[in-house]
Design an enzyme around this catalytic site. Structure first.
Site, PDB file in Angstrom:
ATOM      1  N   ARG A   1      15.138  54.203 113.456  1.00 30.29           N
ATOM      2  CA  ARG A   1      16.431  54.582 114.062  1.00 30.29           C
ATOM      3  C   ARG A   1      16.468  54.917 115.410  1.00 30.29           C
ATOM      4  NH1 ARG A   1      18.421  59.957 110.738  1.00 30.29           N
ATOM      5  NH2 ARG A   1      17.693  61.319 112.604  1.00 30.29           N
TER       6      ARG A   1
ATOM      7  N   ASP B   1       3.531  58.433 108.195  1.00 28.17           N
ATOM      8  CA  ASP B   1       3.643  59.882 108.349  1.00 28.17           C
ATOM      9  C   ASP B   1       2.625  60.281 109.581  1.00 28.17           C
ATOM     10  OD1 ASP B   1       3.611  62.541 108.542  1.00 28.17           O
ATOM     11  OD2 ASP B   1       3.703  62.842 106.388  1.00 28.17           O
ATOM     12  N   VAL B   2       3.109  60.589 110.670  1.00 27.76           N
ATOM     13  CA  VAL B   2       2.424  60.543 111.727  1.00 27.76           C
ATOM     14  C   VAL B   2       1.678  61.848 111.725  1.00 27.76           C
ATOM     15  CG1 VAL B   2       3.949  59.500 113.328  1.00 27.76           C
ATOM     16  CG2 VAL B   2       4.281  61.849 113.096  1.00 27.76           C
TER      17      VAL B   2
ATOM     18  N   THR C   1      21.301  63.286 117.634  1.00 29.43           N
ATOM     19  CA  THR C   1      22.235  63.899 118.358  1.00 29.43           C
ATOM     20  C   THR C   1      23.719  63.702 117.806  1.00 29.43           C
ATOM     21  OG1 THR C   1      22.318  62.209 119.974  1.00 29.43           O
ATOM     22  CG2 THR C   1      21.016  64.070 120.360  1.00 29.43           C
TER      23      THR C   1
ATOM     24  N   ASP D   1       7.669  54.576 110.039  1.00 34.14           N
ATOM     25  CA  ASP D   1       8.669  55.648 109.951  1.00 34.14           C
ATOM     26  C   ASP D   1       8.549  56.147 108.634  1.00 34.14           C
ATOM     27  OD1 ASP D   1      11.417  56.254 111.775  1.00 34.14           O
ATOM     28  OD2 ASP D   1      11.339  57.232 109.612  1.00 34.14           O
TER      29      ASP D   1
ATOM     30  N   TYR E   1      10.799  72.997 119.862  1.00 36.54           N
ATOM     31  CA  TYR E   1      10.987  71.543 120.278  1.00 36.54           C
ATOM     32  C   TYR E   1      10.666  71.412 121.717  1.00 36.54           C
ATOM     33  CZ  TYR E   1      13.656  67.453 121.435  1.00 36.54           C
ATOM     34  OH  TYR E   1      13.830  65.992 121.544  1.00 36.54           O
TER      35      TYR E   1
ATOM     36  N   THR F   1      22.348  58.897 119.543  1.00 33.05           N
ATOM     37  CA  THR F   1      21.207  58.695 118.470  1.00 33.05           C
ATOM     38  C   THR F   1      21.901  59.203 117.310  1.00 33.05           C
ATOM     39  OG1 THR F   1      19.646  60.109 118.401  1.00 33.05           O
ATOM     40  CG2 THR F   1      19.362  58.110 119.972  1.00 33.05           C
TER      41      THR F   1
ATOM     42  N   LYS G   1       7.714  69.248 123.383  1.00 32.82           N
ATOM     43  CA  LYS G   1       8.177  68.049 124.592  1.00 32.82           C
ATOM     44  C   LYS G   1       7.624  68.122 125.928  1.00 32.82           C
ATOM     45  CE  LYS G   1      10.180  65.676 121.749  1.00 32.82           C
ATOM     46  NZ  LYS G   1       9.690  64.319 121.501  1.00 32.82           N
TER      47      LYS G   1
END
Ligand SMILES: NC(=O)c1ccc[n+]([C@@H]2O[C@H](COP(=O)([O-])OP(=O)(O)OC[C@H]3O[C@@H](n4cnc5c(N)ncnc54)[C@H](O)[C@@H]3O)[C@@H](O)[C@H]2O)c1
Length: 259
Positions: free
Chosen positions: A16, A61-62, A192, A37, A154, A189, A158
C-alpha cells in the site's frame, strides 16, 4: 517502448501507500515488480491489480534475513533477475522519547533501518554476484531533517537511512550499483490517515509553499527518476519531495515581510 522494459523491481512495504504506487508506476512504464509486504491481504490485491505477468506478491518481513533472501529468490525464479529495489516498509510506534518503551524504539529501528540494511545488502549481493548494475531507492522523510513531535525513533531512523544509503552508494559505485534516498513531506497514504481530516489537510497545505499536501504520484516521480537511467550519474544523493516545507522556516518568523 517502456522506460523499464525488461527490468525487475523488488519493493518492500509494497502492499500500500508509496511502495504500492511505485510498483504500479514501474509496471506501467514496462517493468515487472515483486511486491513484498508483511500484510498478505492487501499485498495480494495490489499485485493482482497489475496482473500475474507483471507483478507478484511475496510475503516479506524485512527484519528477517531469510525473508529478504526469499523475495530476491522469487524475483529471480519468477522474472529472471532483480535490477531495482525500493525500501518503503515502515512501522510507526510513536511516543515521547522520555517514556518510549524499548520495544517501540526497537520496532521502528528494526523495520525502518535494519530492514533497509538487510534488503539492500541482499539485493546488492545478488547484483554483485552477477556483475549486474542496479539501482536502490530508500524512503527517508523530511522527519529525517526536522525533529518530528512524538516520533523521535522515526526521525532518527529516517536520518540514518540517508547515511546508510550513502555508505552503500560509495561501496558499490564502481560496480554500477547506485543507491539514493527520497525524503517526502506530508503525503496522503494510509500511514497519514489524519490527512483525511479536512481541517488538518487544509492547515498543512497552508504551511506548504506549493500550497497543497502531496500525493503518492508526487513521490513516485522522484523514485522512478532515481531508479532510471536518467539518473545514471546520481548516487549517494537524497531528493527532498516536500513542496518546499523544509526550506520555509523563515515564512513562520514574525516581523519583516517582503510581500
Ligand atoms: N506518507 C508520508 O507522508 C510519508 C512521508 C515521509 C516519508 N514516508 C516514508 O515512505 C515510506 C512509505 O510510507 P507510506 O506512507 O506508504 O506507509 P504505509 O504505512 O502506507 O506503508 C508501509 C508498508 O510497510 C509494510 N510493513 C510494515 N512492517 C513491515 C515489515 N516488517 N516487513 C515488510 N513490510 C512491512 C506495511 O504493511 C505497509 O504496507 C515509509 O518508509 C515512510 O517512512 C512517508
Amino acid at each position: 517502448m517502456g522506460q523499464f522494459d525488461g527490468k525487475v523491481l523488488v519493493v518492500s512495504g509494497g502492499a500500500r501507500g508509496i511502495g504500492a504506487a511505485a510498483a504500479k508506476e514501474f509496471v506501467h512504464r514496462g517493468g515487472r515488480a515483486v511486491i513484498g509486504d508483511i500484510n498478505p491481504e492487501i499485498g495480494e490485491e495490489t499485485a493482482a491489480e497489475l496482473g500475474r505477468d507483471h507483478a507478484v506478491f511475496q510475503h516479506l518481513d524485512v527484519r528477517d534475513p531469510a525473508s529478504c533472501q526469499a523475495i530476491v529468490d522469487t524475483a529471480v525464479s519468477r522474472f529472471g533477475a532483480v535490477d531495482c529495489l525500493v525500501n518503503s516498509a515502515i512501522k510507526m510506534a510513536p511516543g515521547p522519547l522520555a517514556d518510549l518503551p524499548l520495544e517501540n524504539w526497537q520496532t521502528v529501528i528494526d523495520v525502518g533501518l535494519t530492514g533497509t540494511f538487510l534488503m539492500t545488502q541482499t539485493v546488492g549481493r545478488r547484483l554483485l554476484s552477477e556483475g549486474r548494475p542496479g539501482s536502490v531507492v530508500n524512503l527517508s522523510s523530511m522527519a529525517g531533517f526536522q525533529p518530528y513531535g512524538a516520533s523521535g525513533a522515526y526521525s532518527t531512523v529516517k536520518s540514518a537511512v540517508i547515511m546508510l544509503g550513502e555508505h552503500f552508494a560509495i561501496e558499490w559505485a564502481r560496480k554500477g550499483i547506485r543507491v539514493n534516498s527520497v525524503a517526502p513531506g506530508h503525503i496522503e497514504t494510509p500511514l497519514t490517515a489524519y490527512l483525511k481530516d479536512p481541517e488538518i489537510k487544509q492547515a498543512r497545505a497552508g504551511v506548504t509553499p506549493l500550497g497543497r499536501v502531496g500525493q503518492t504520484h508526487d513521490v513516485t516521480g522522484a523514485i522512478l527518476f532515481l531508479l532510471s537511467d536518467e539518473a545514471s550519474y546520481v548516487t549517494g544523493a537524497h531528493l527532498v519531495v516536500d513542496g518546499g516545507v523544509t526550506k520555509s522556516i523563515f515564512n513562520h518568523f514574525p516581523g519583516r515581510k517582503w510581500d
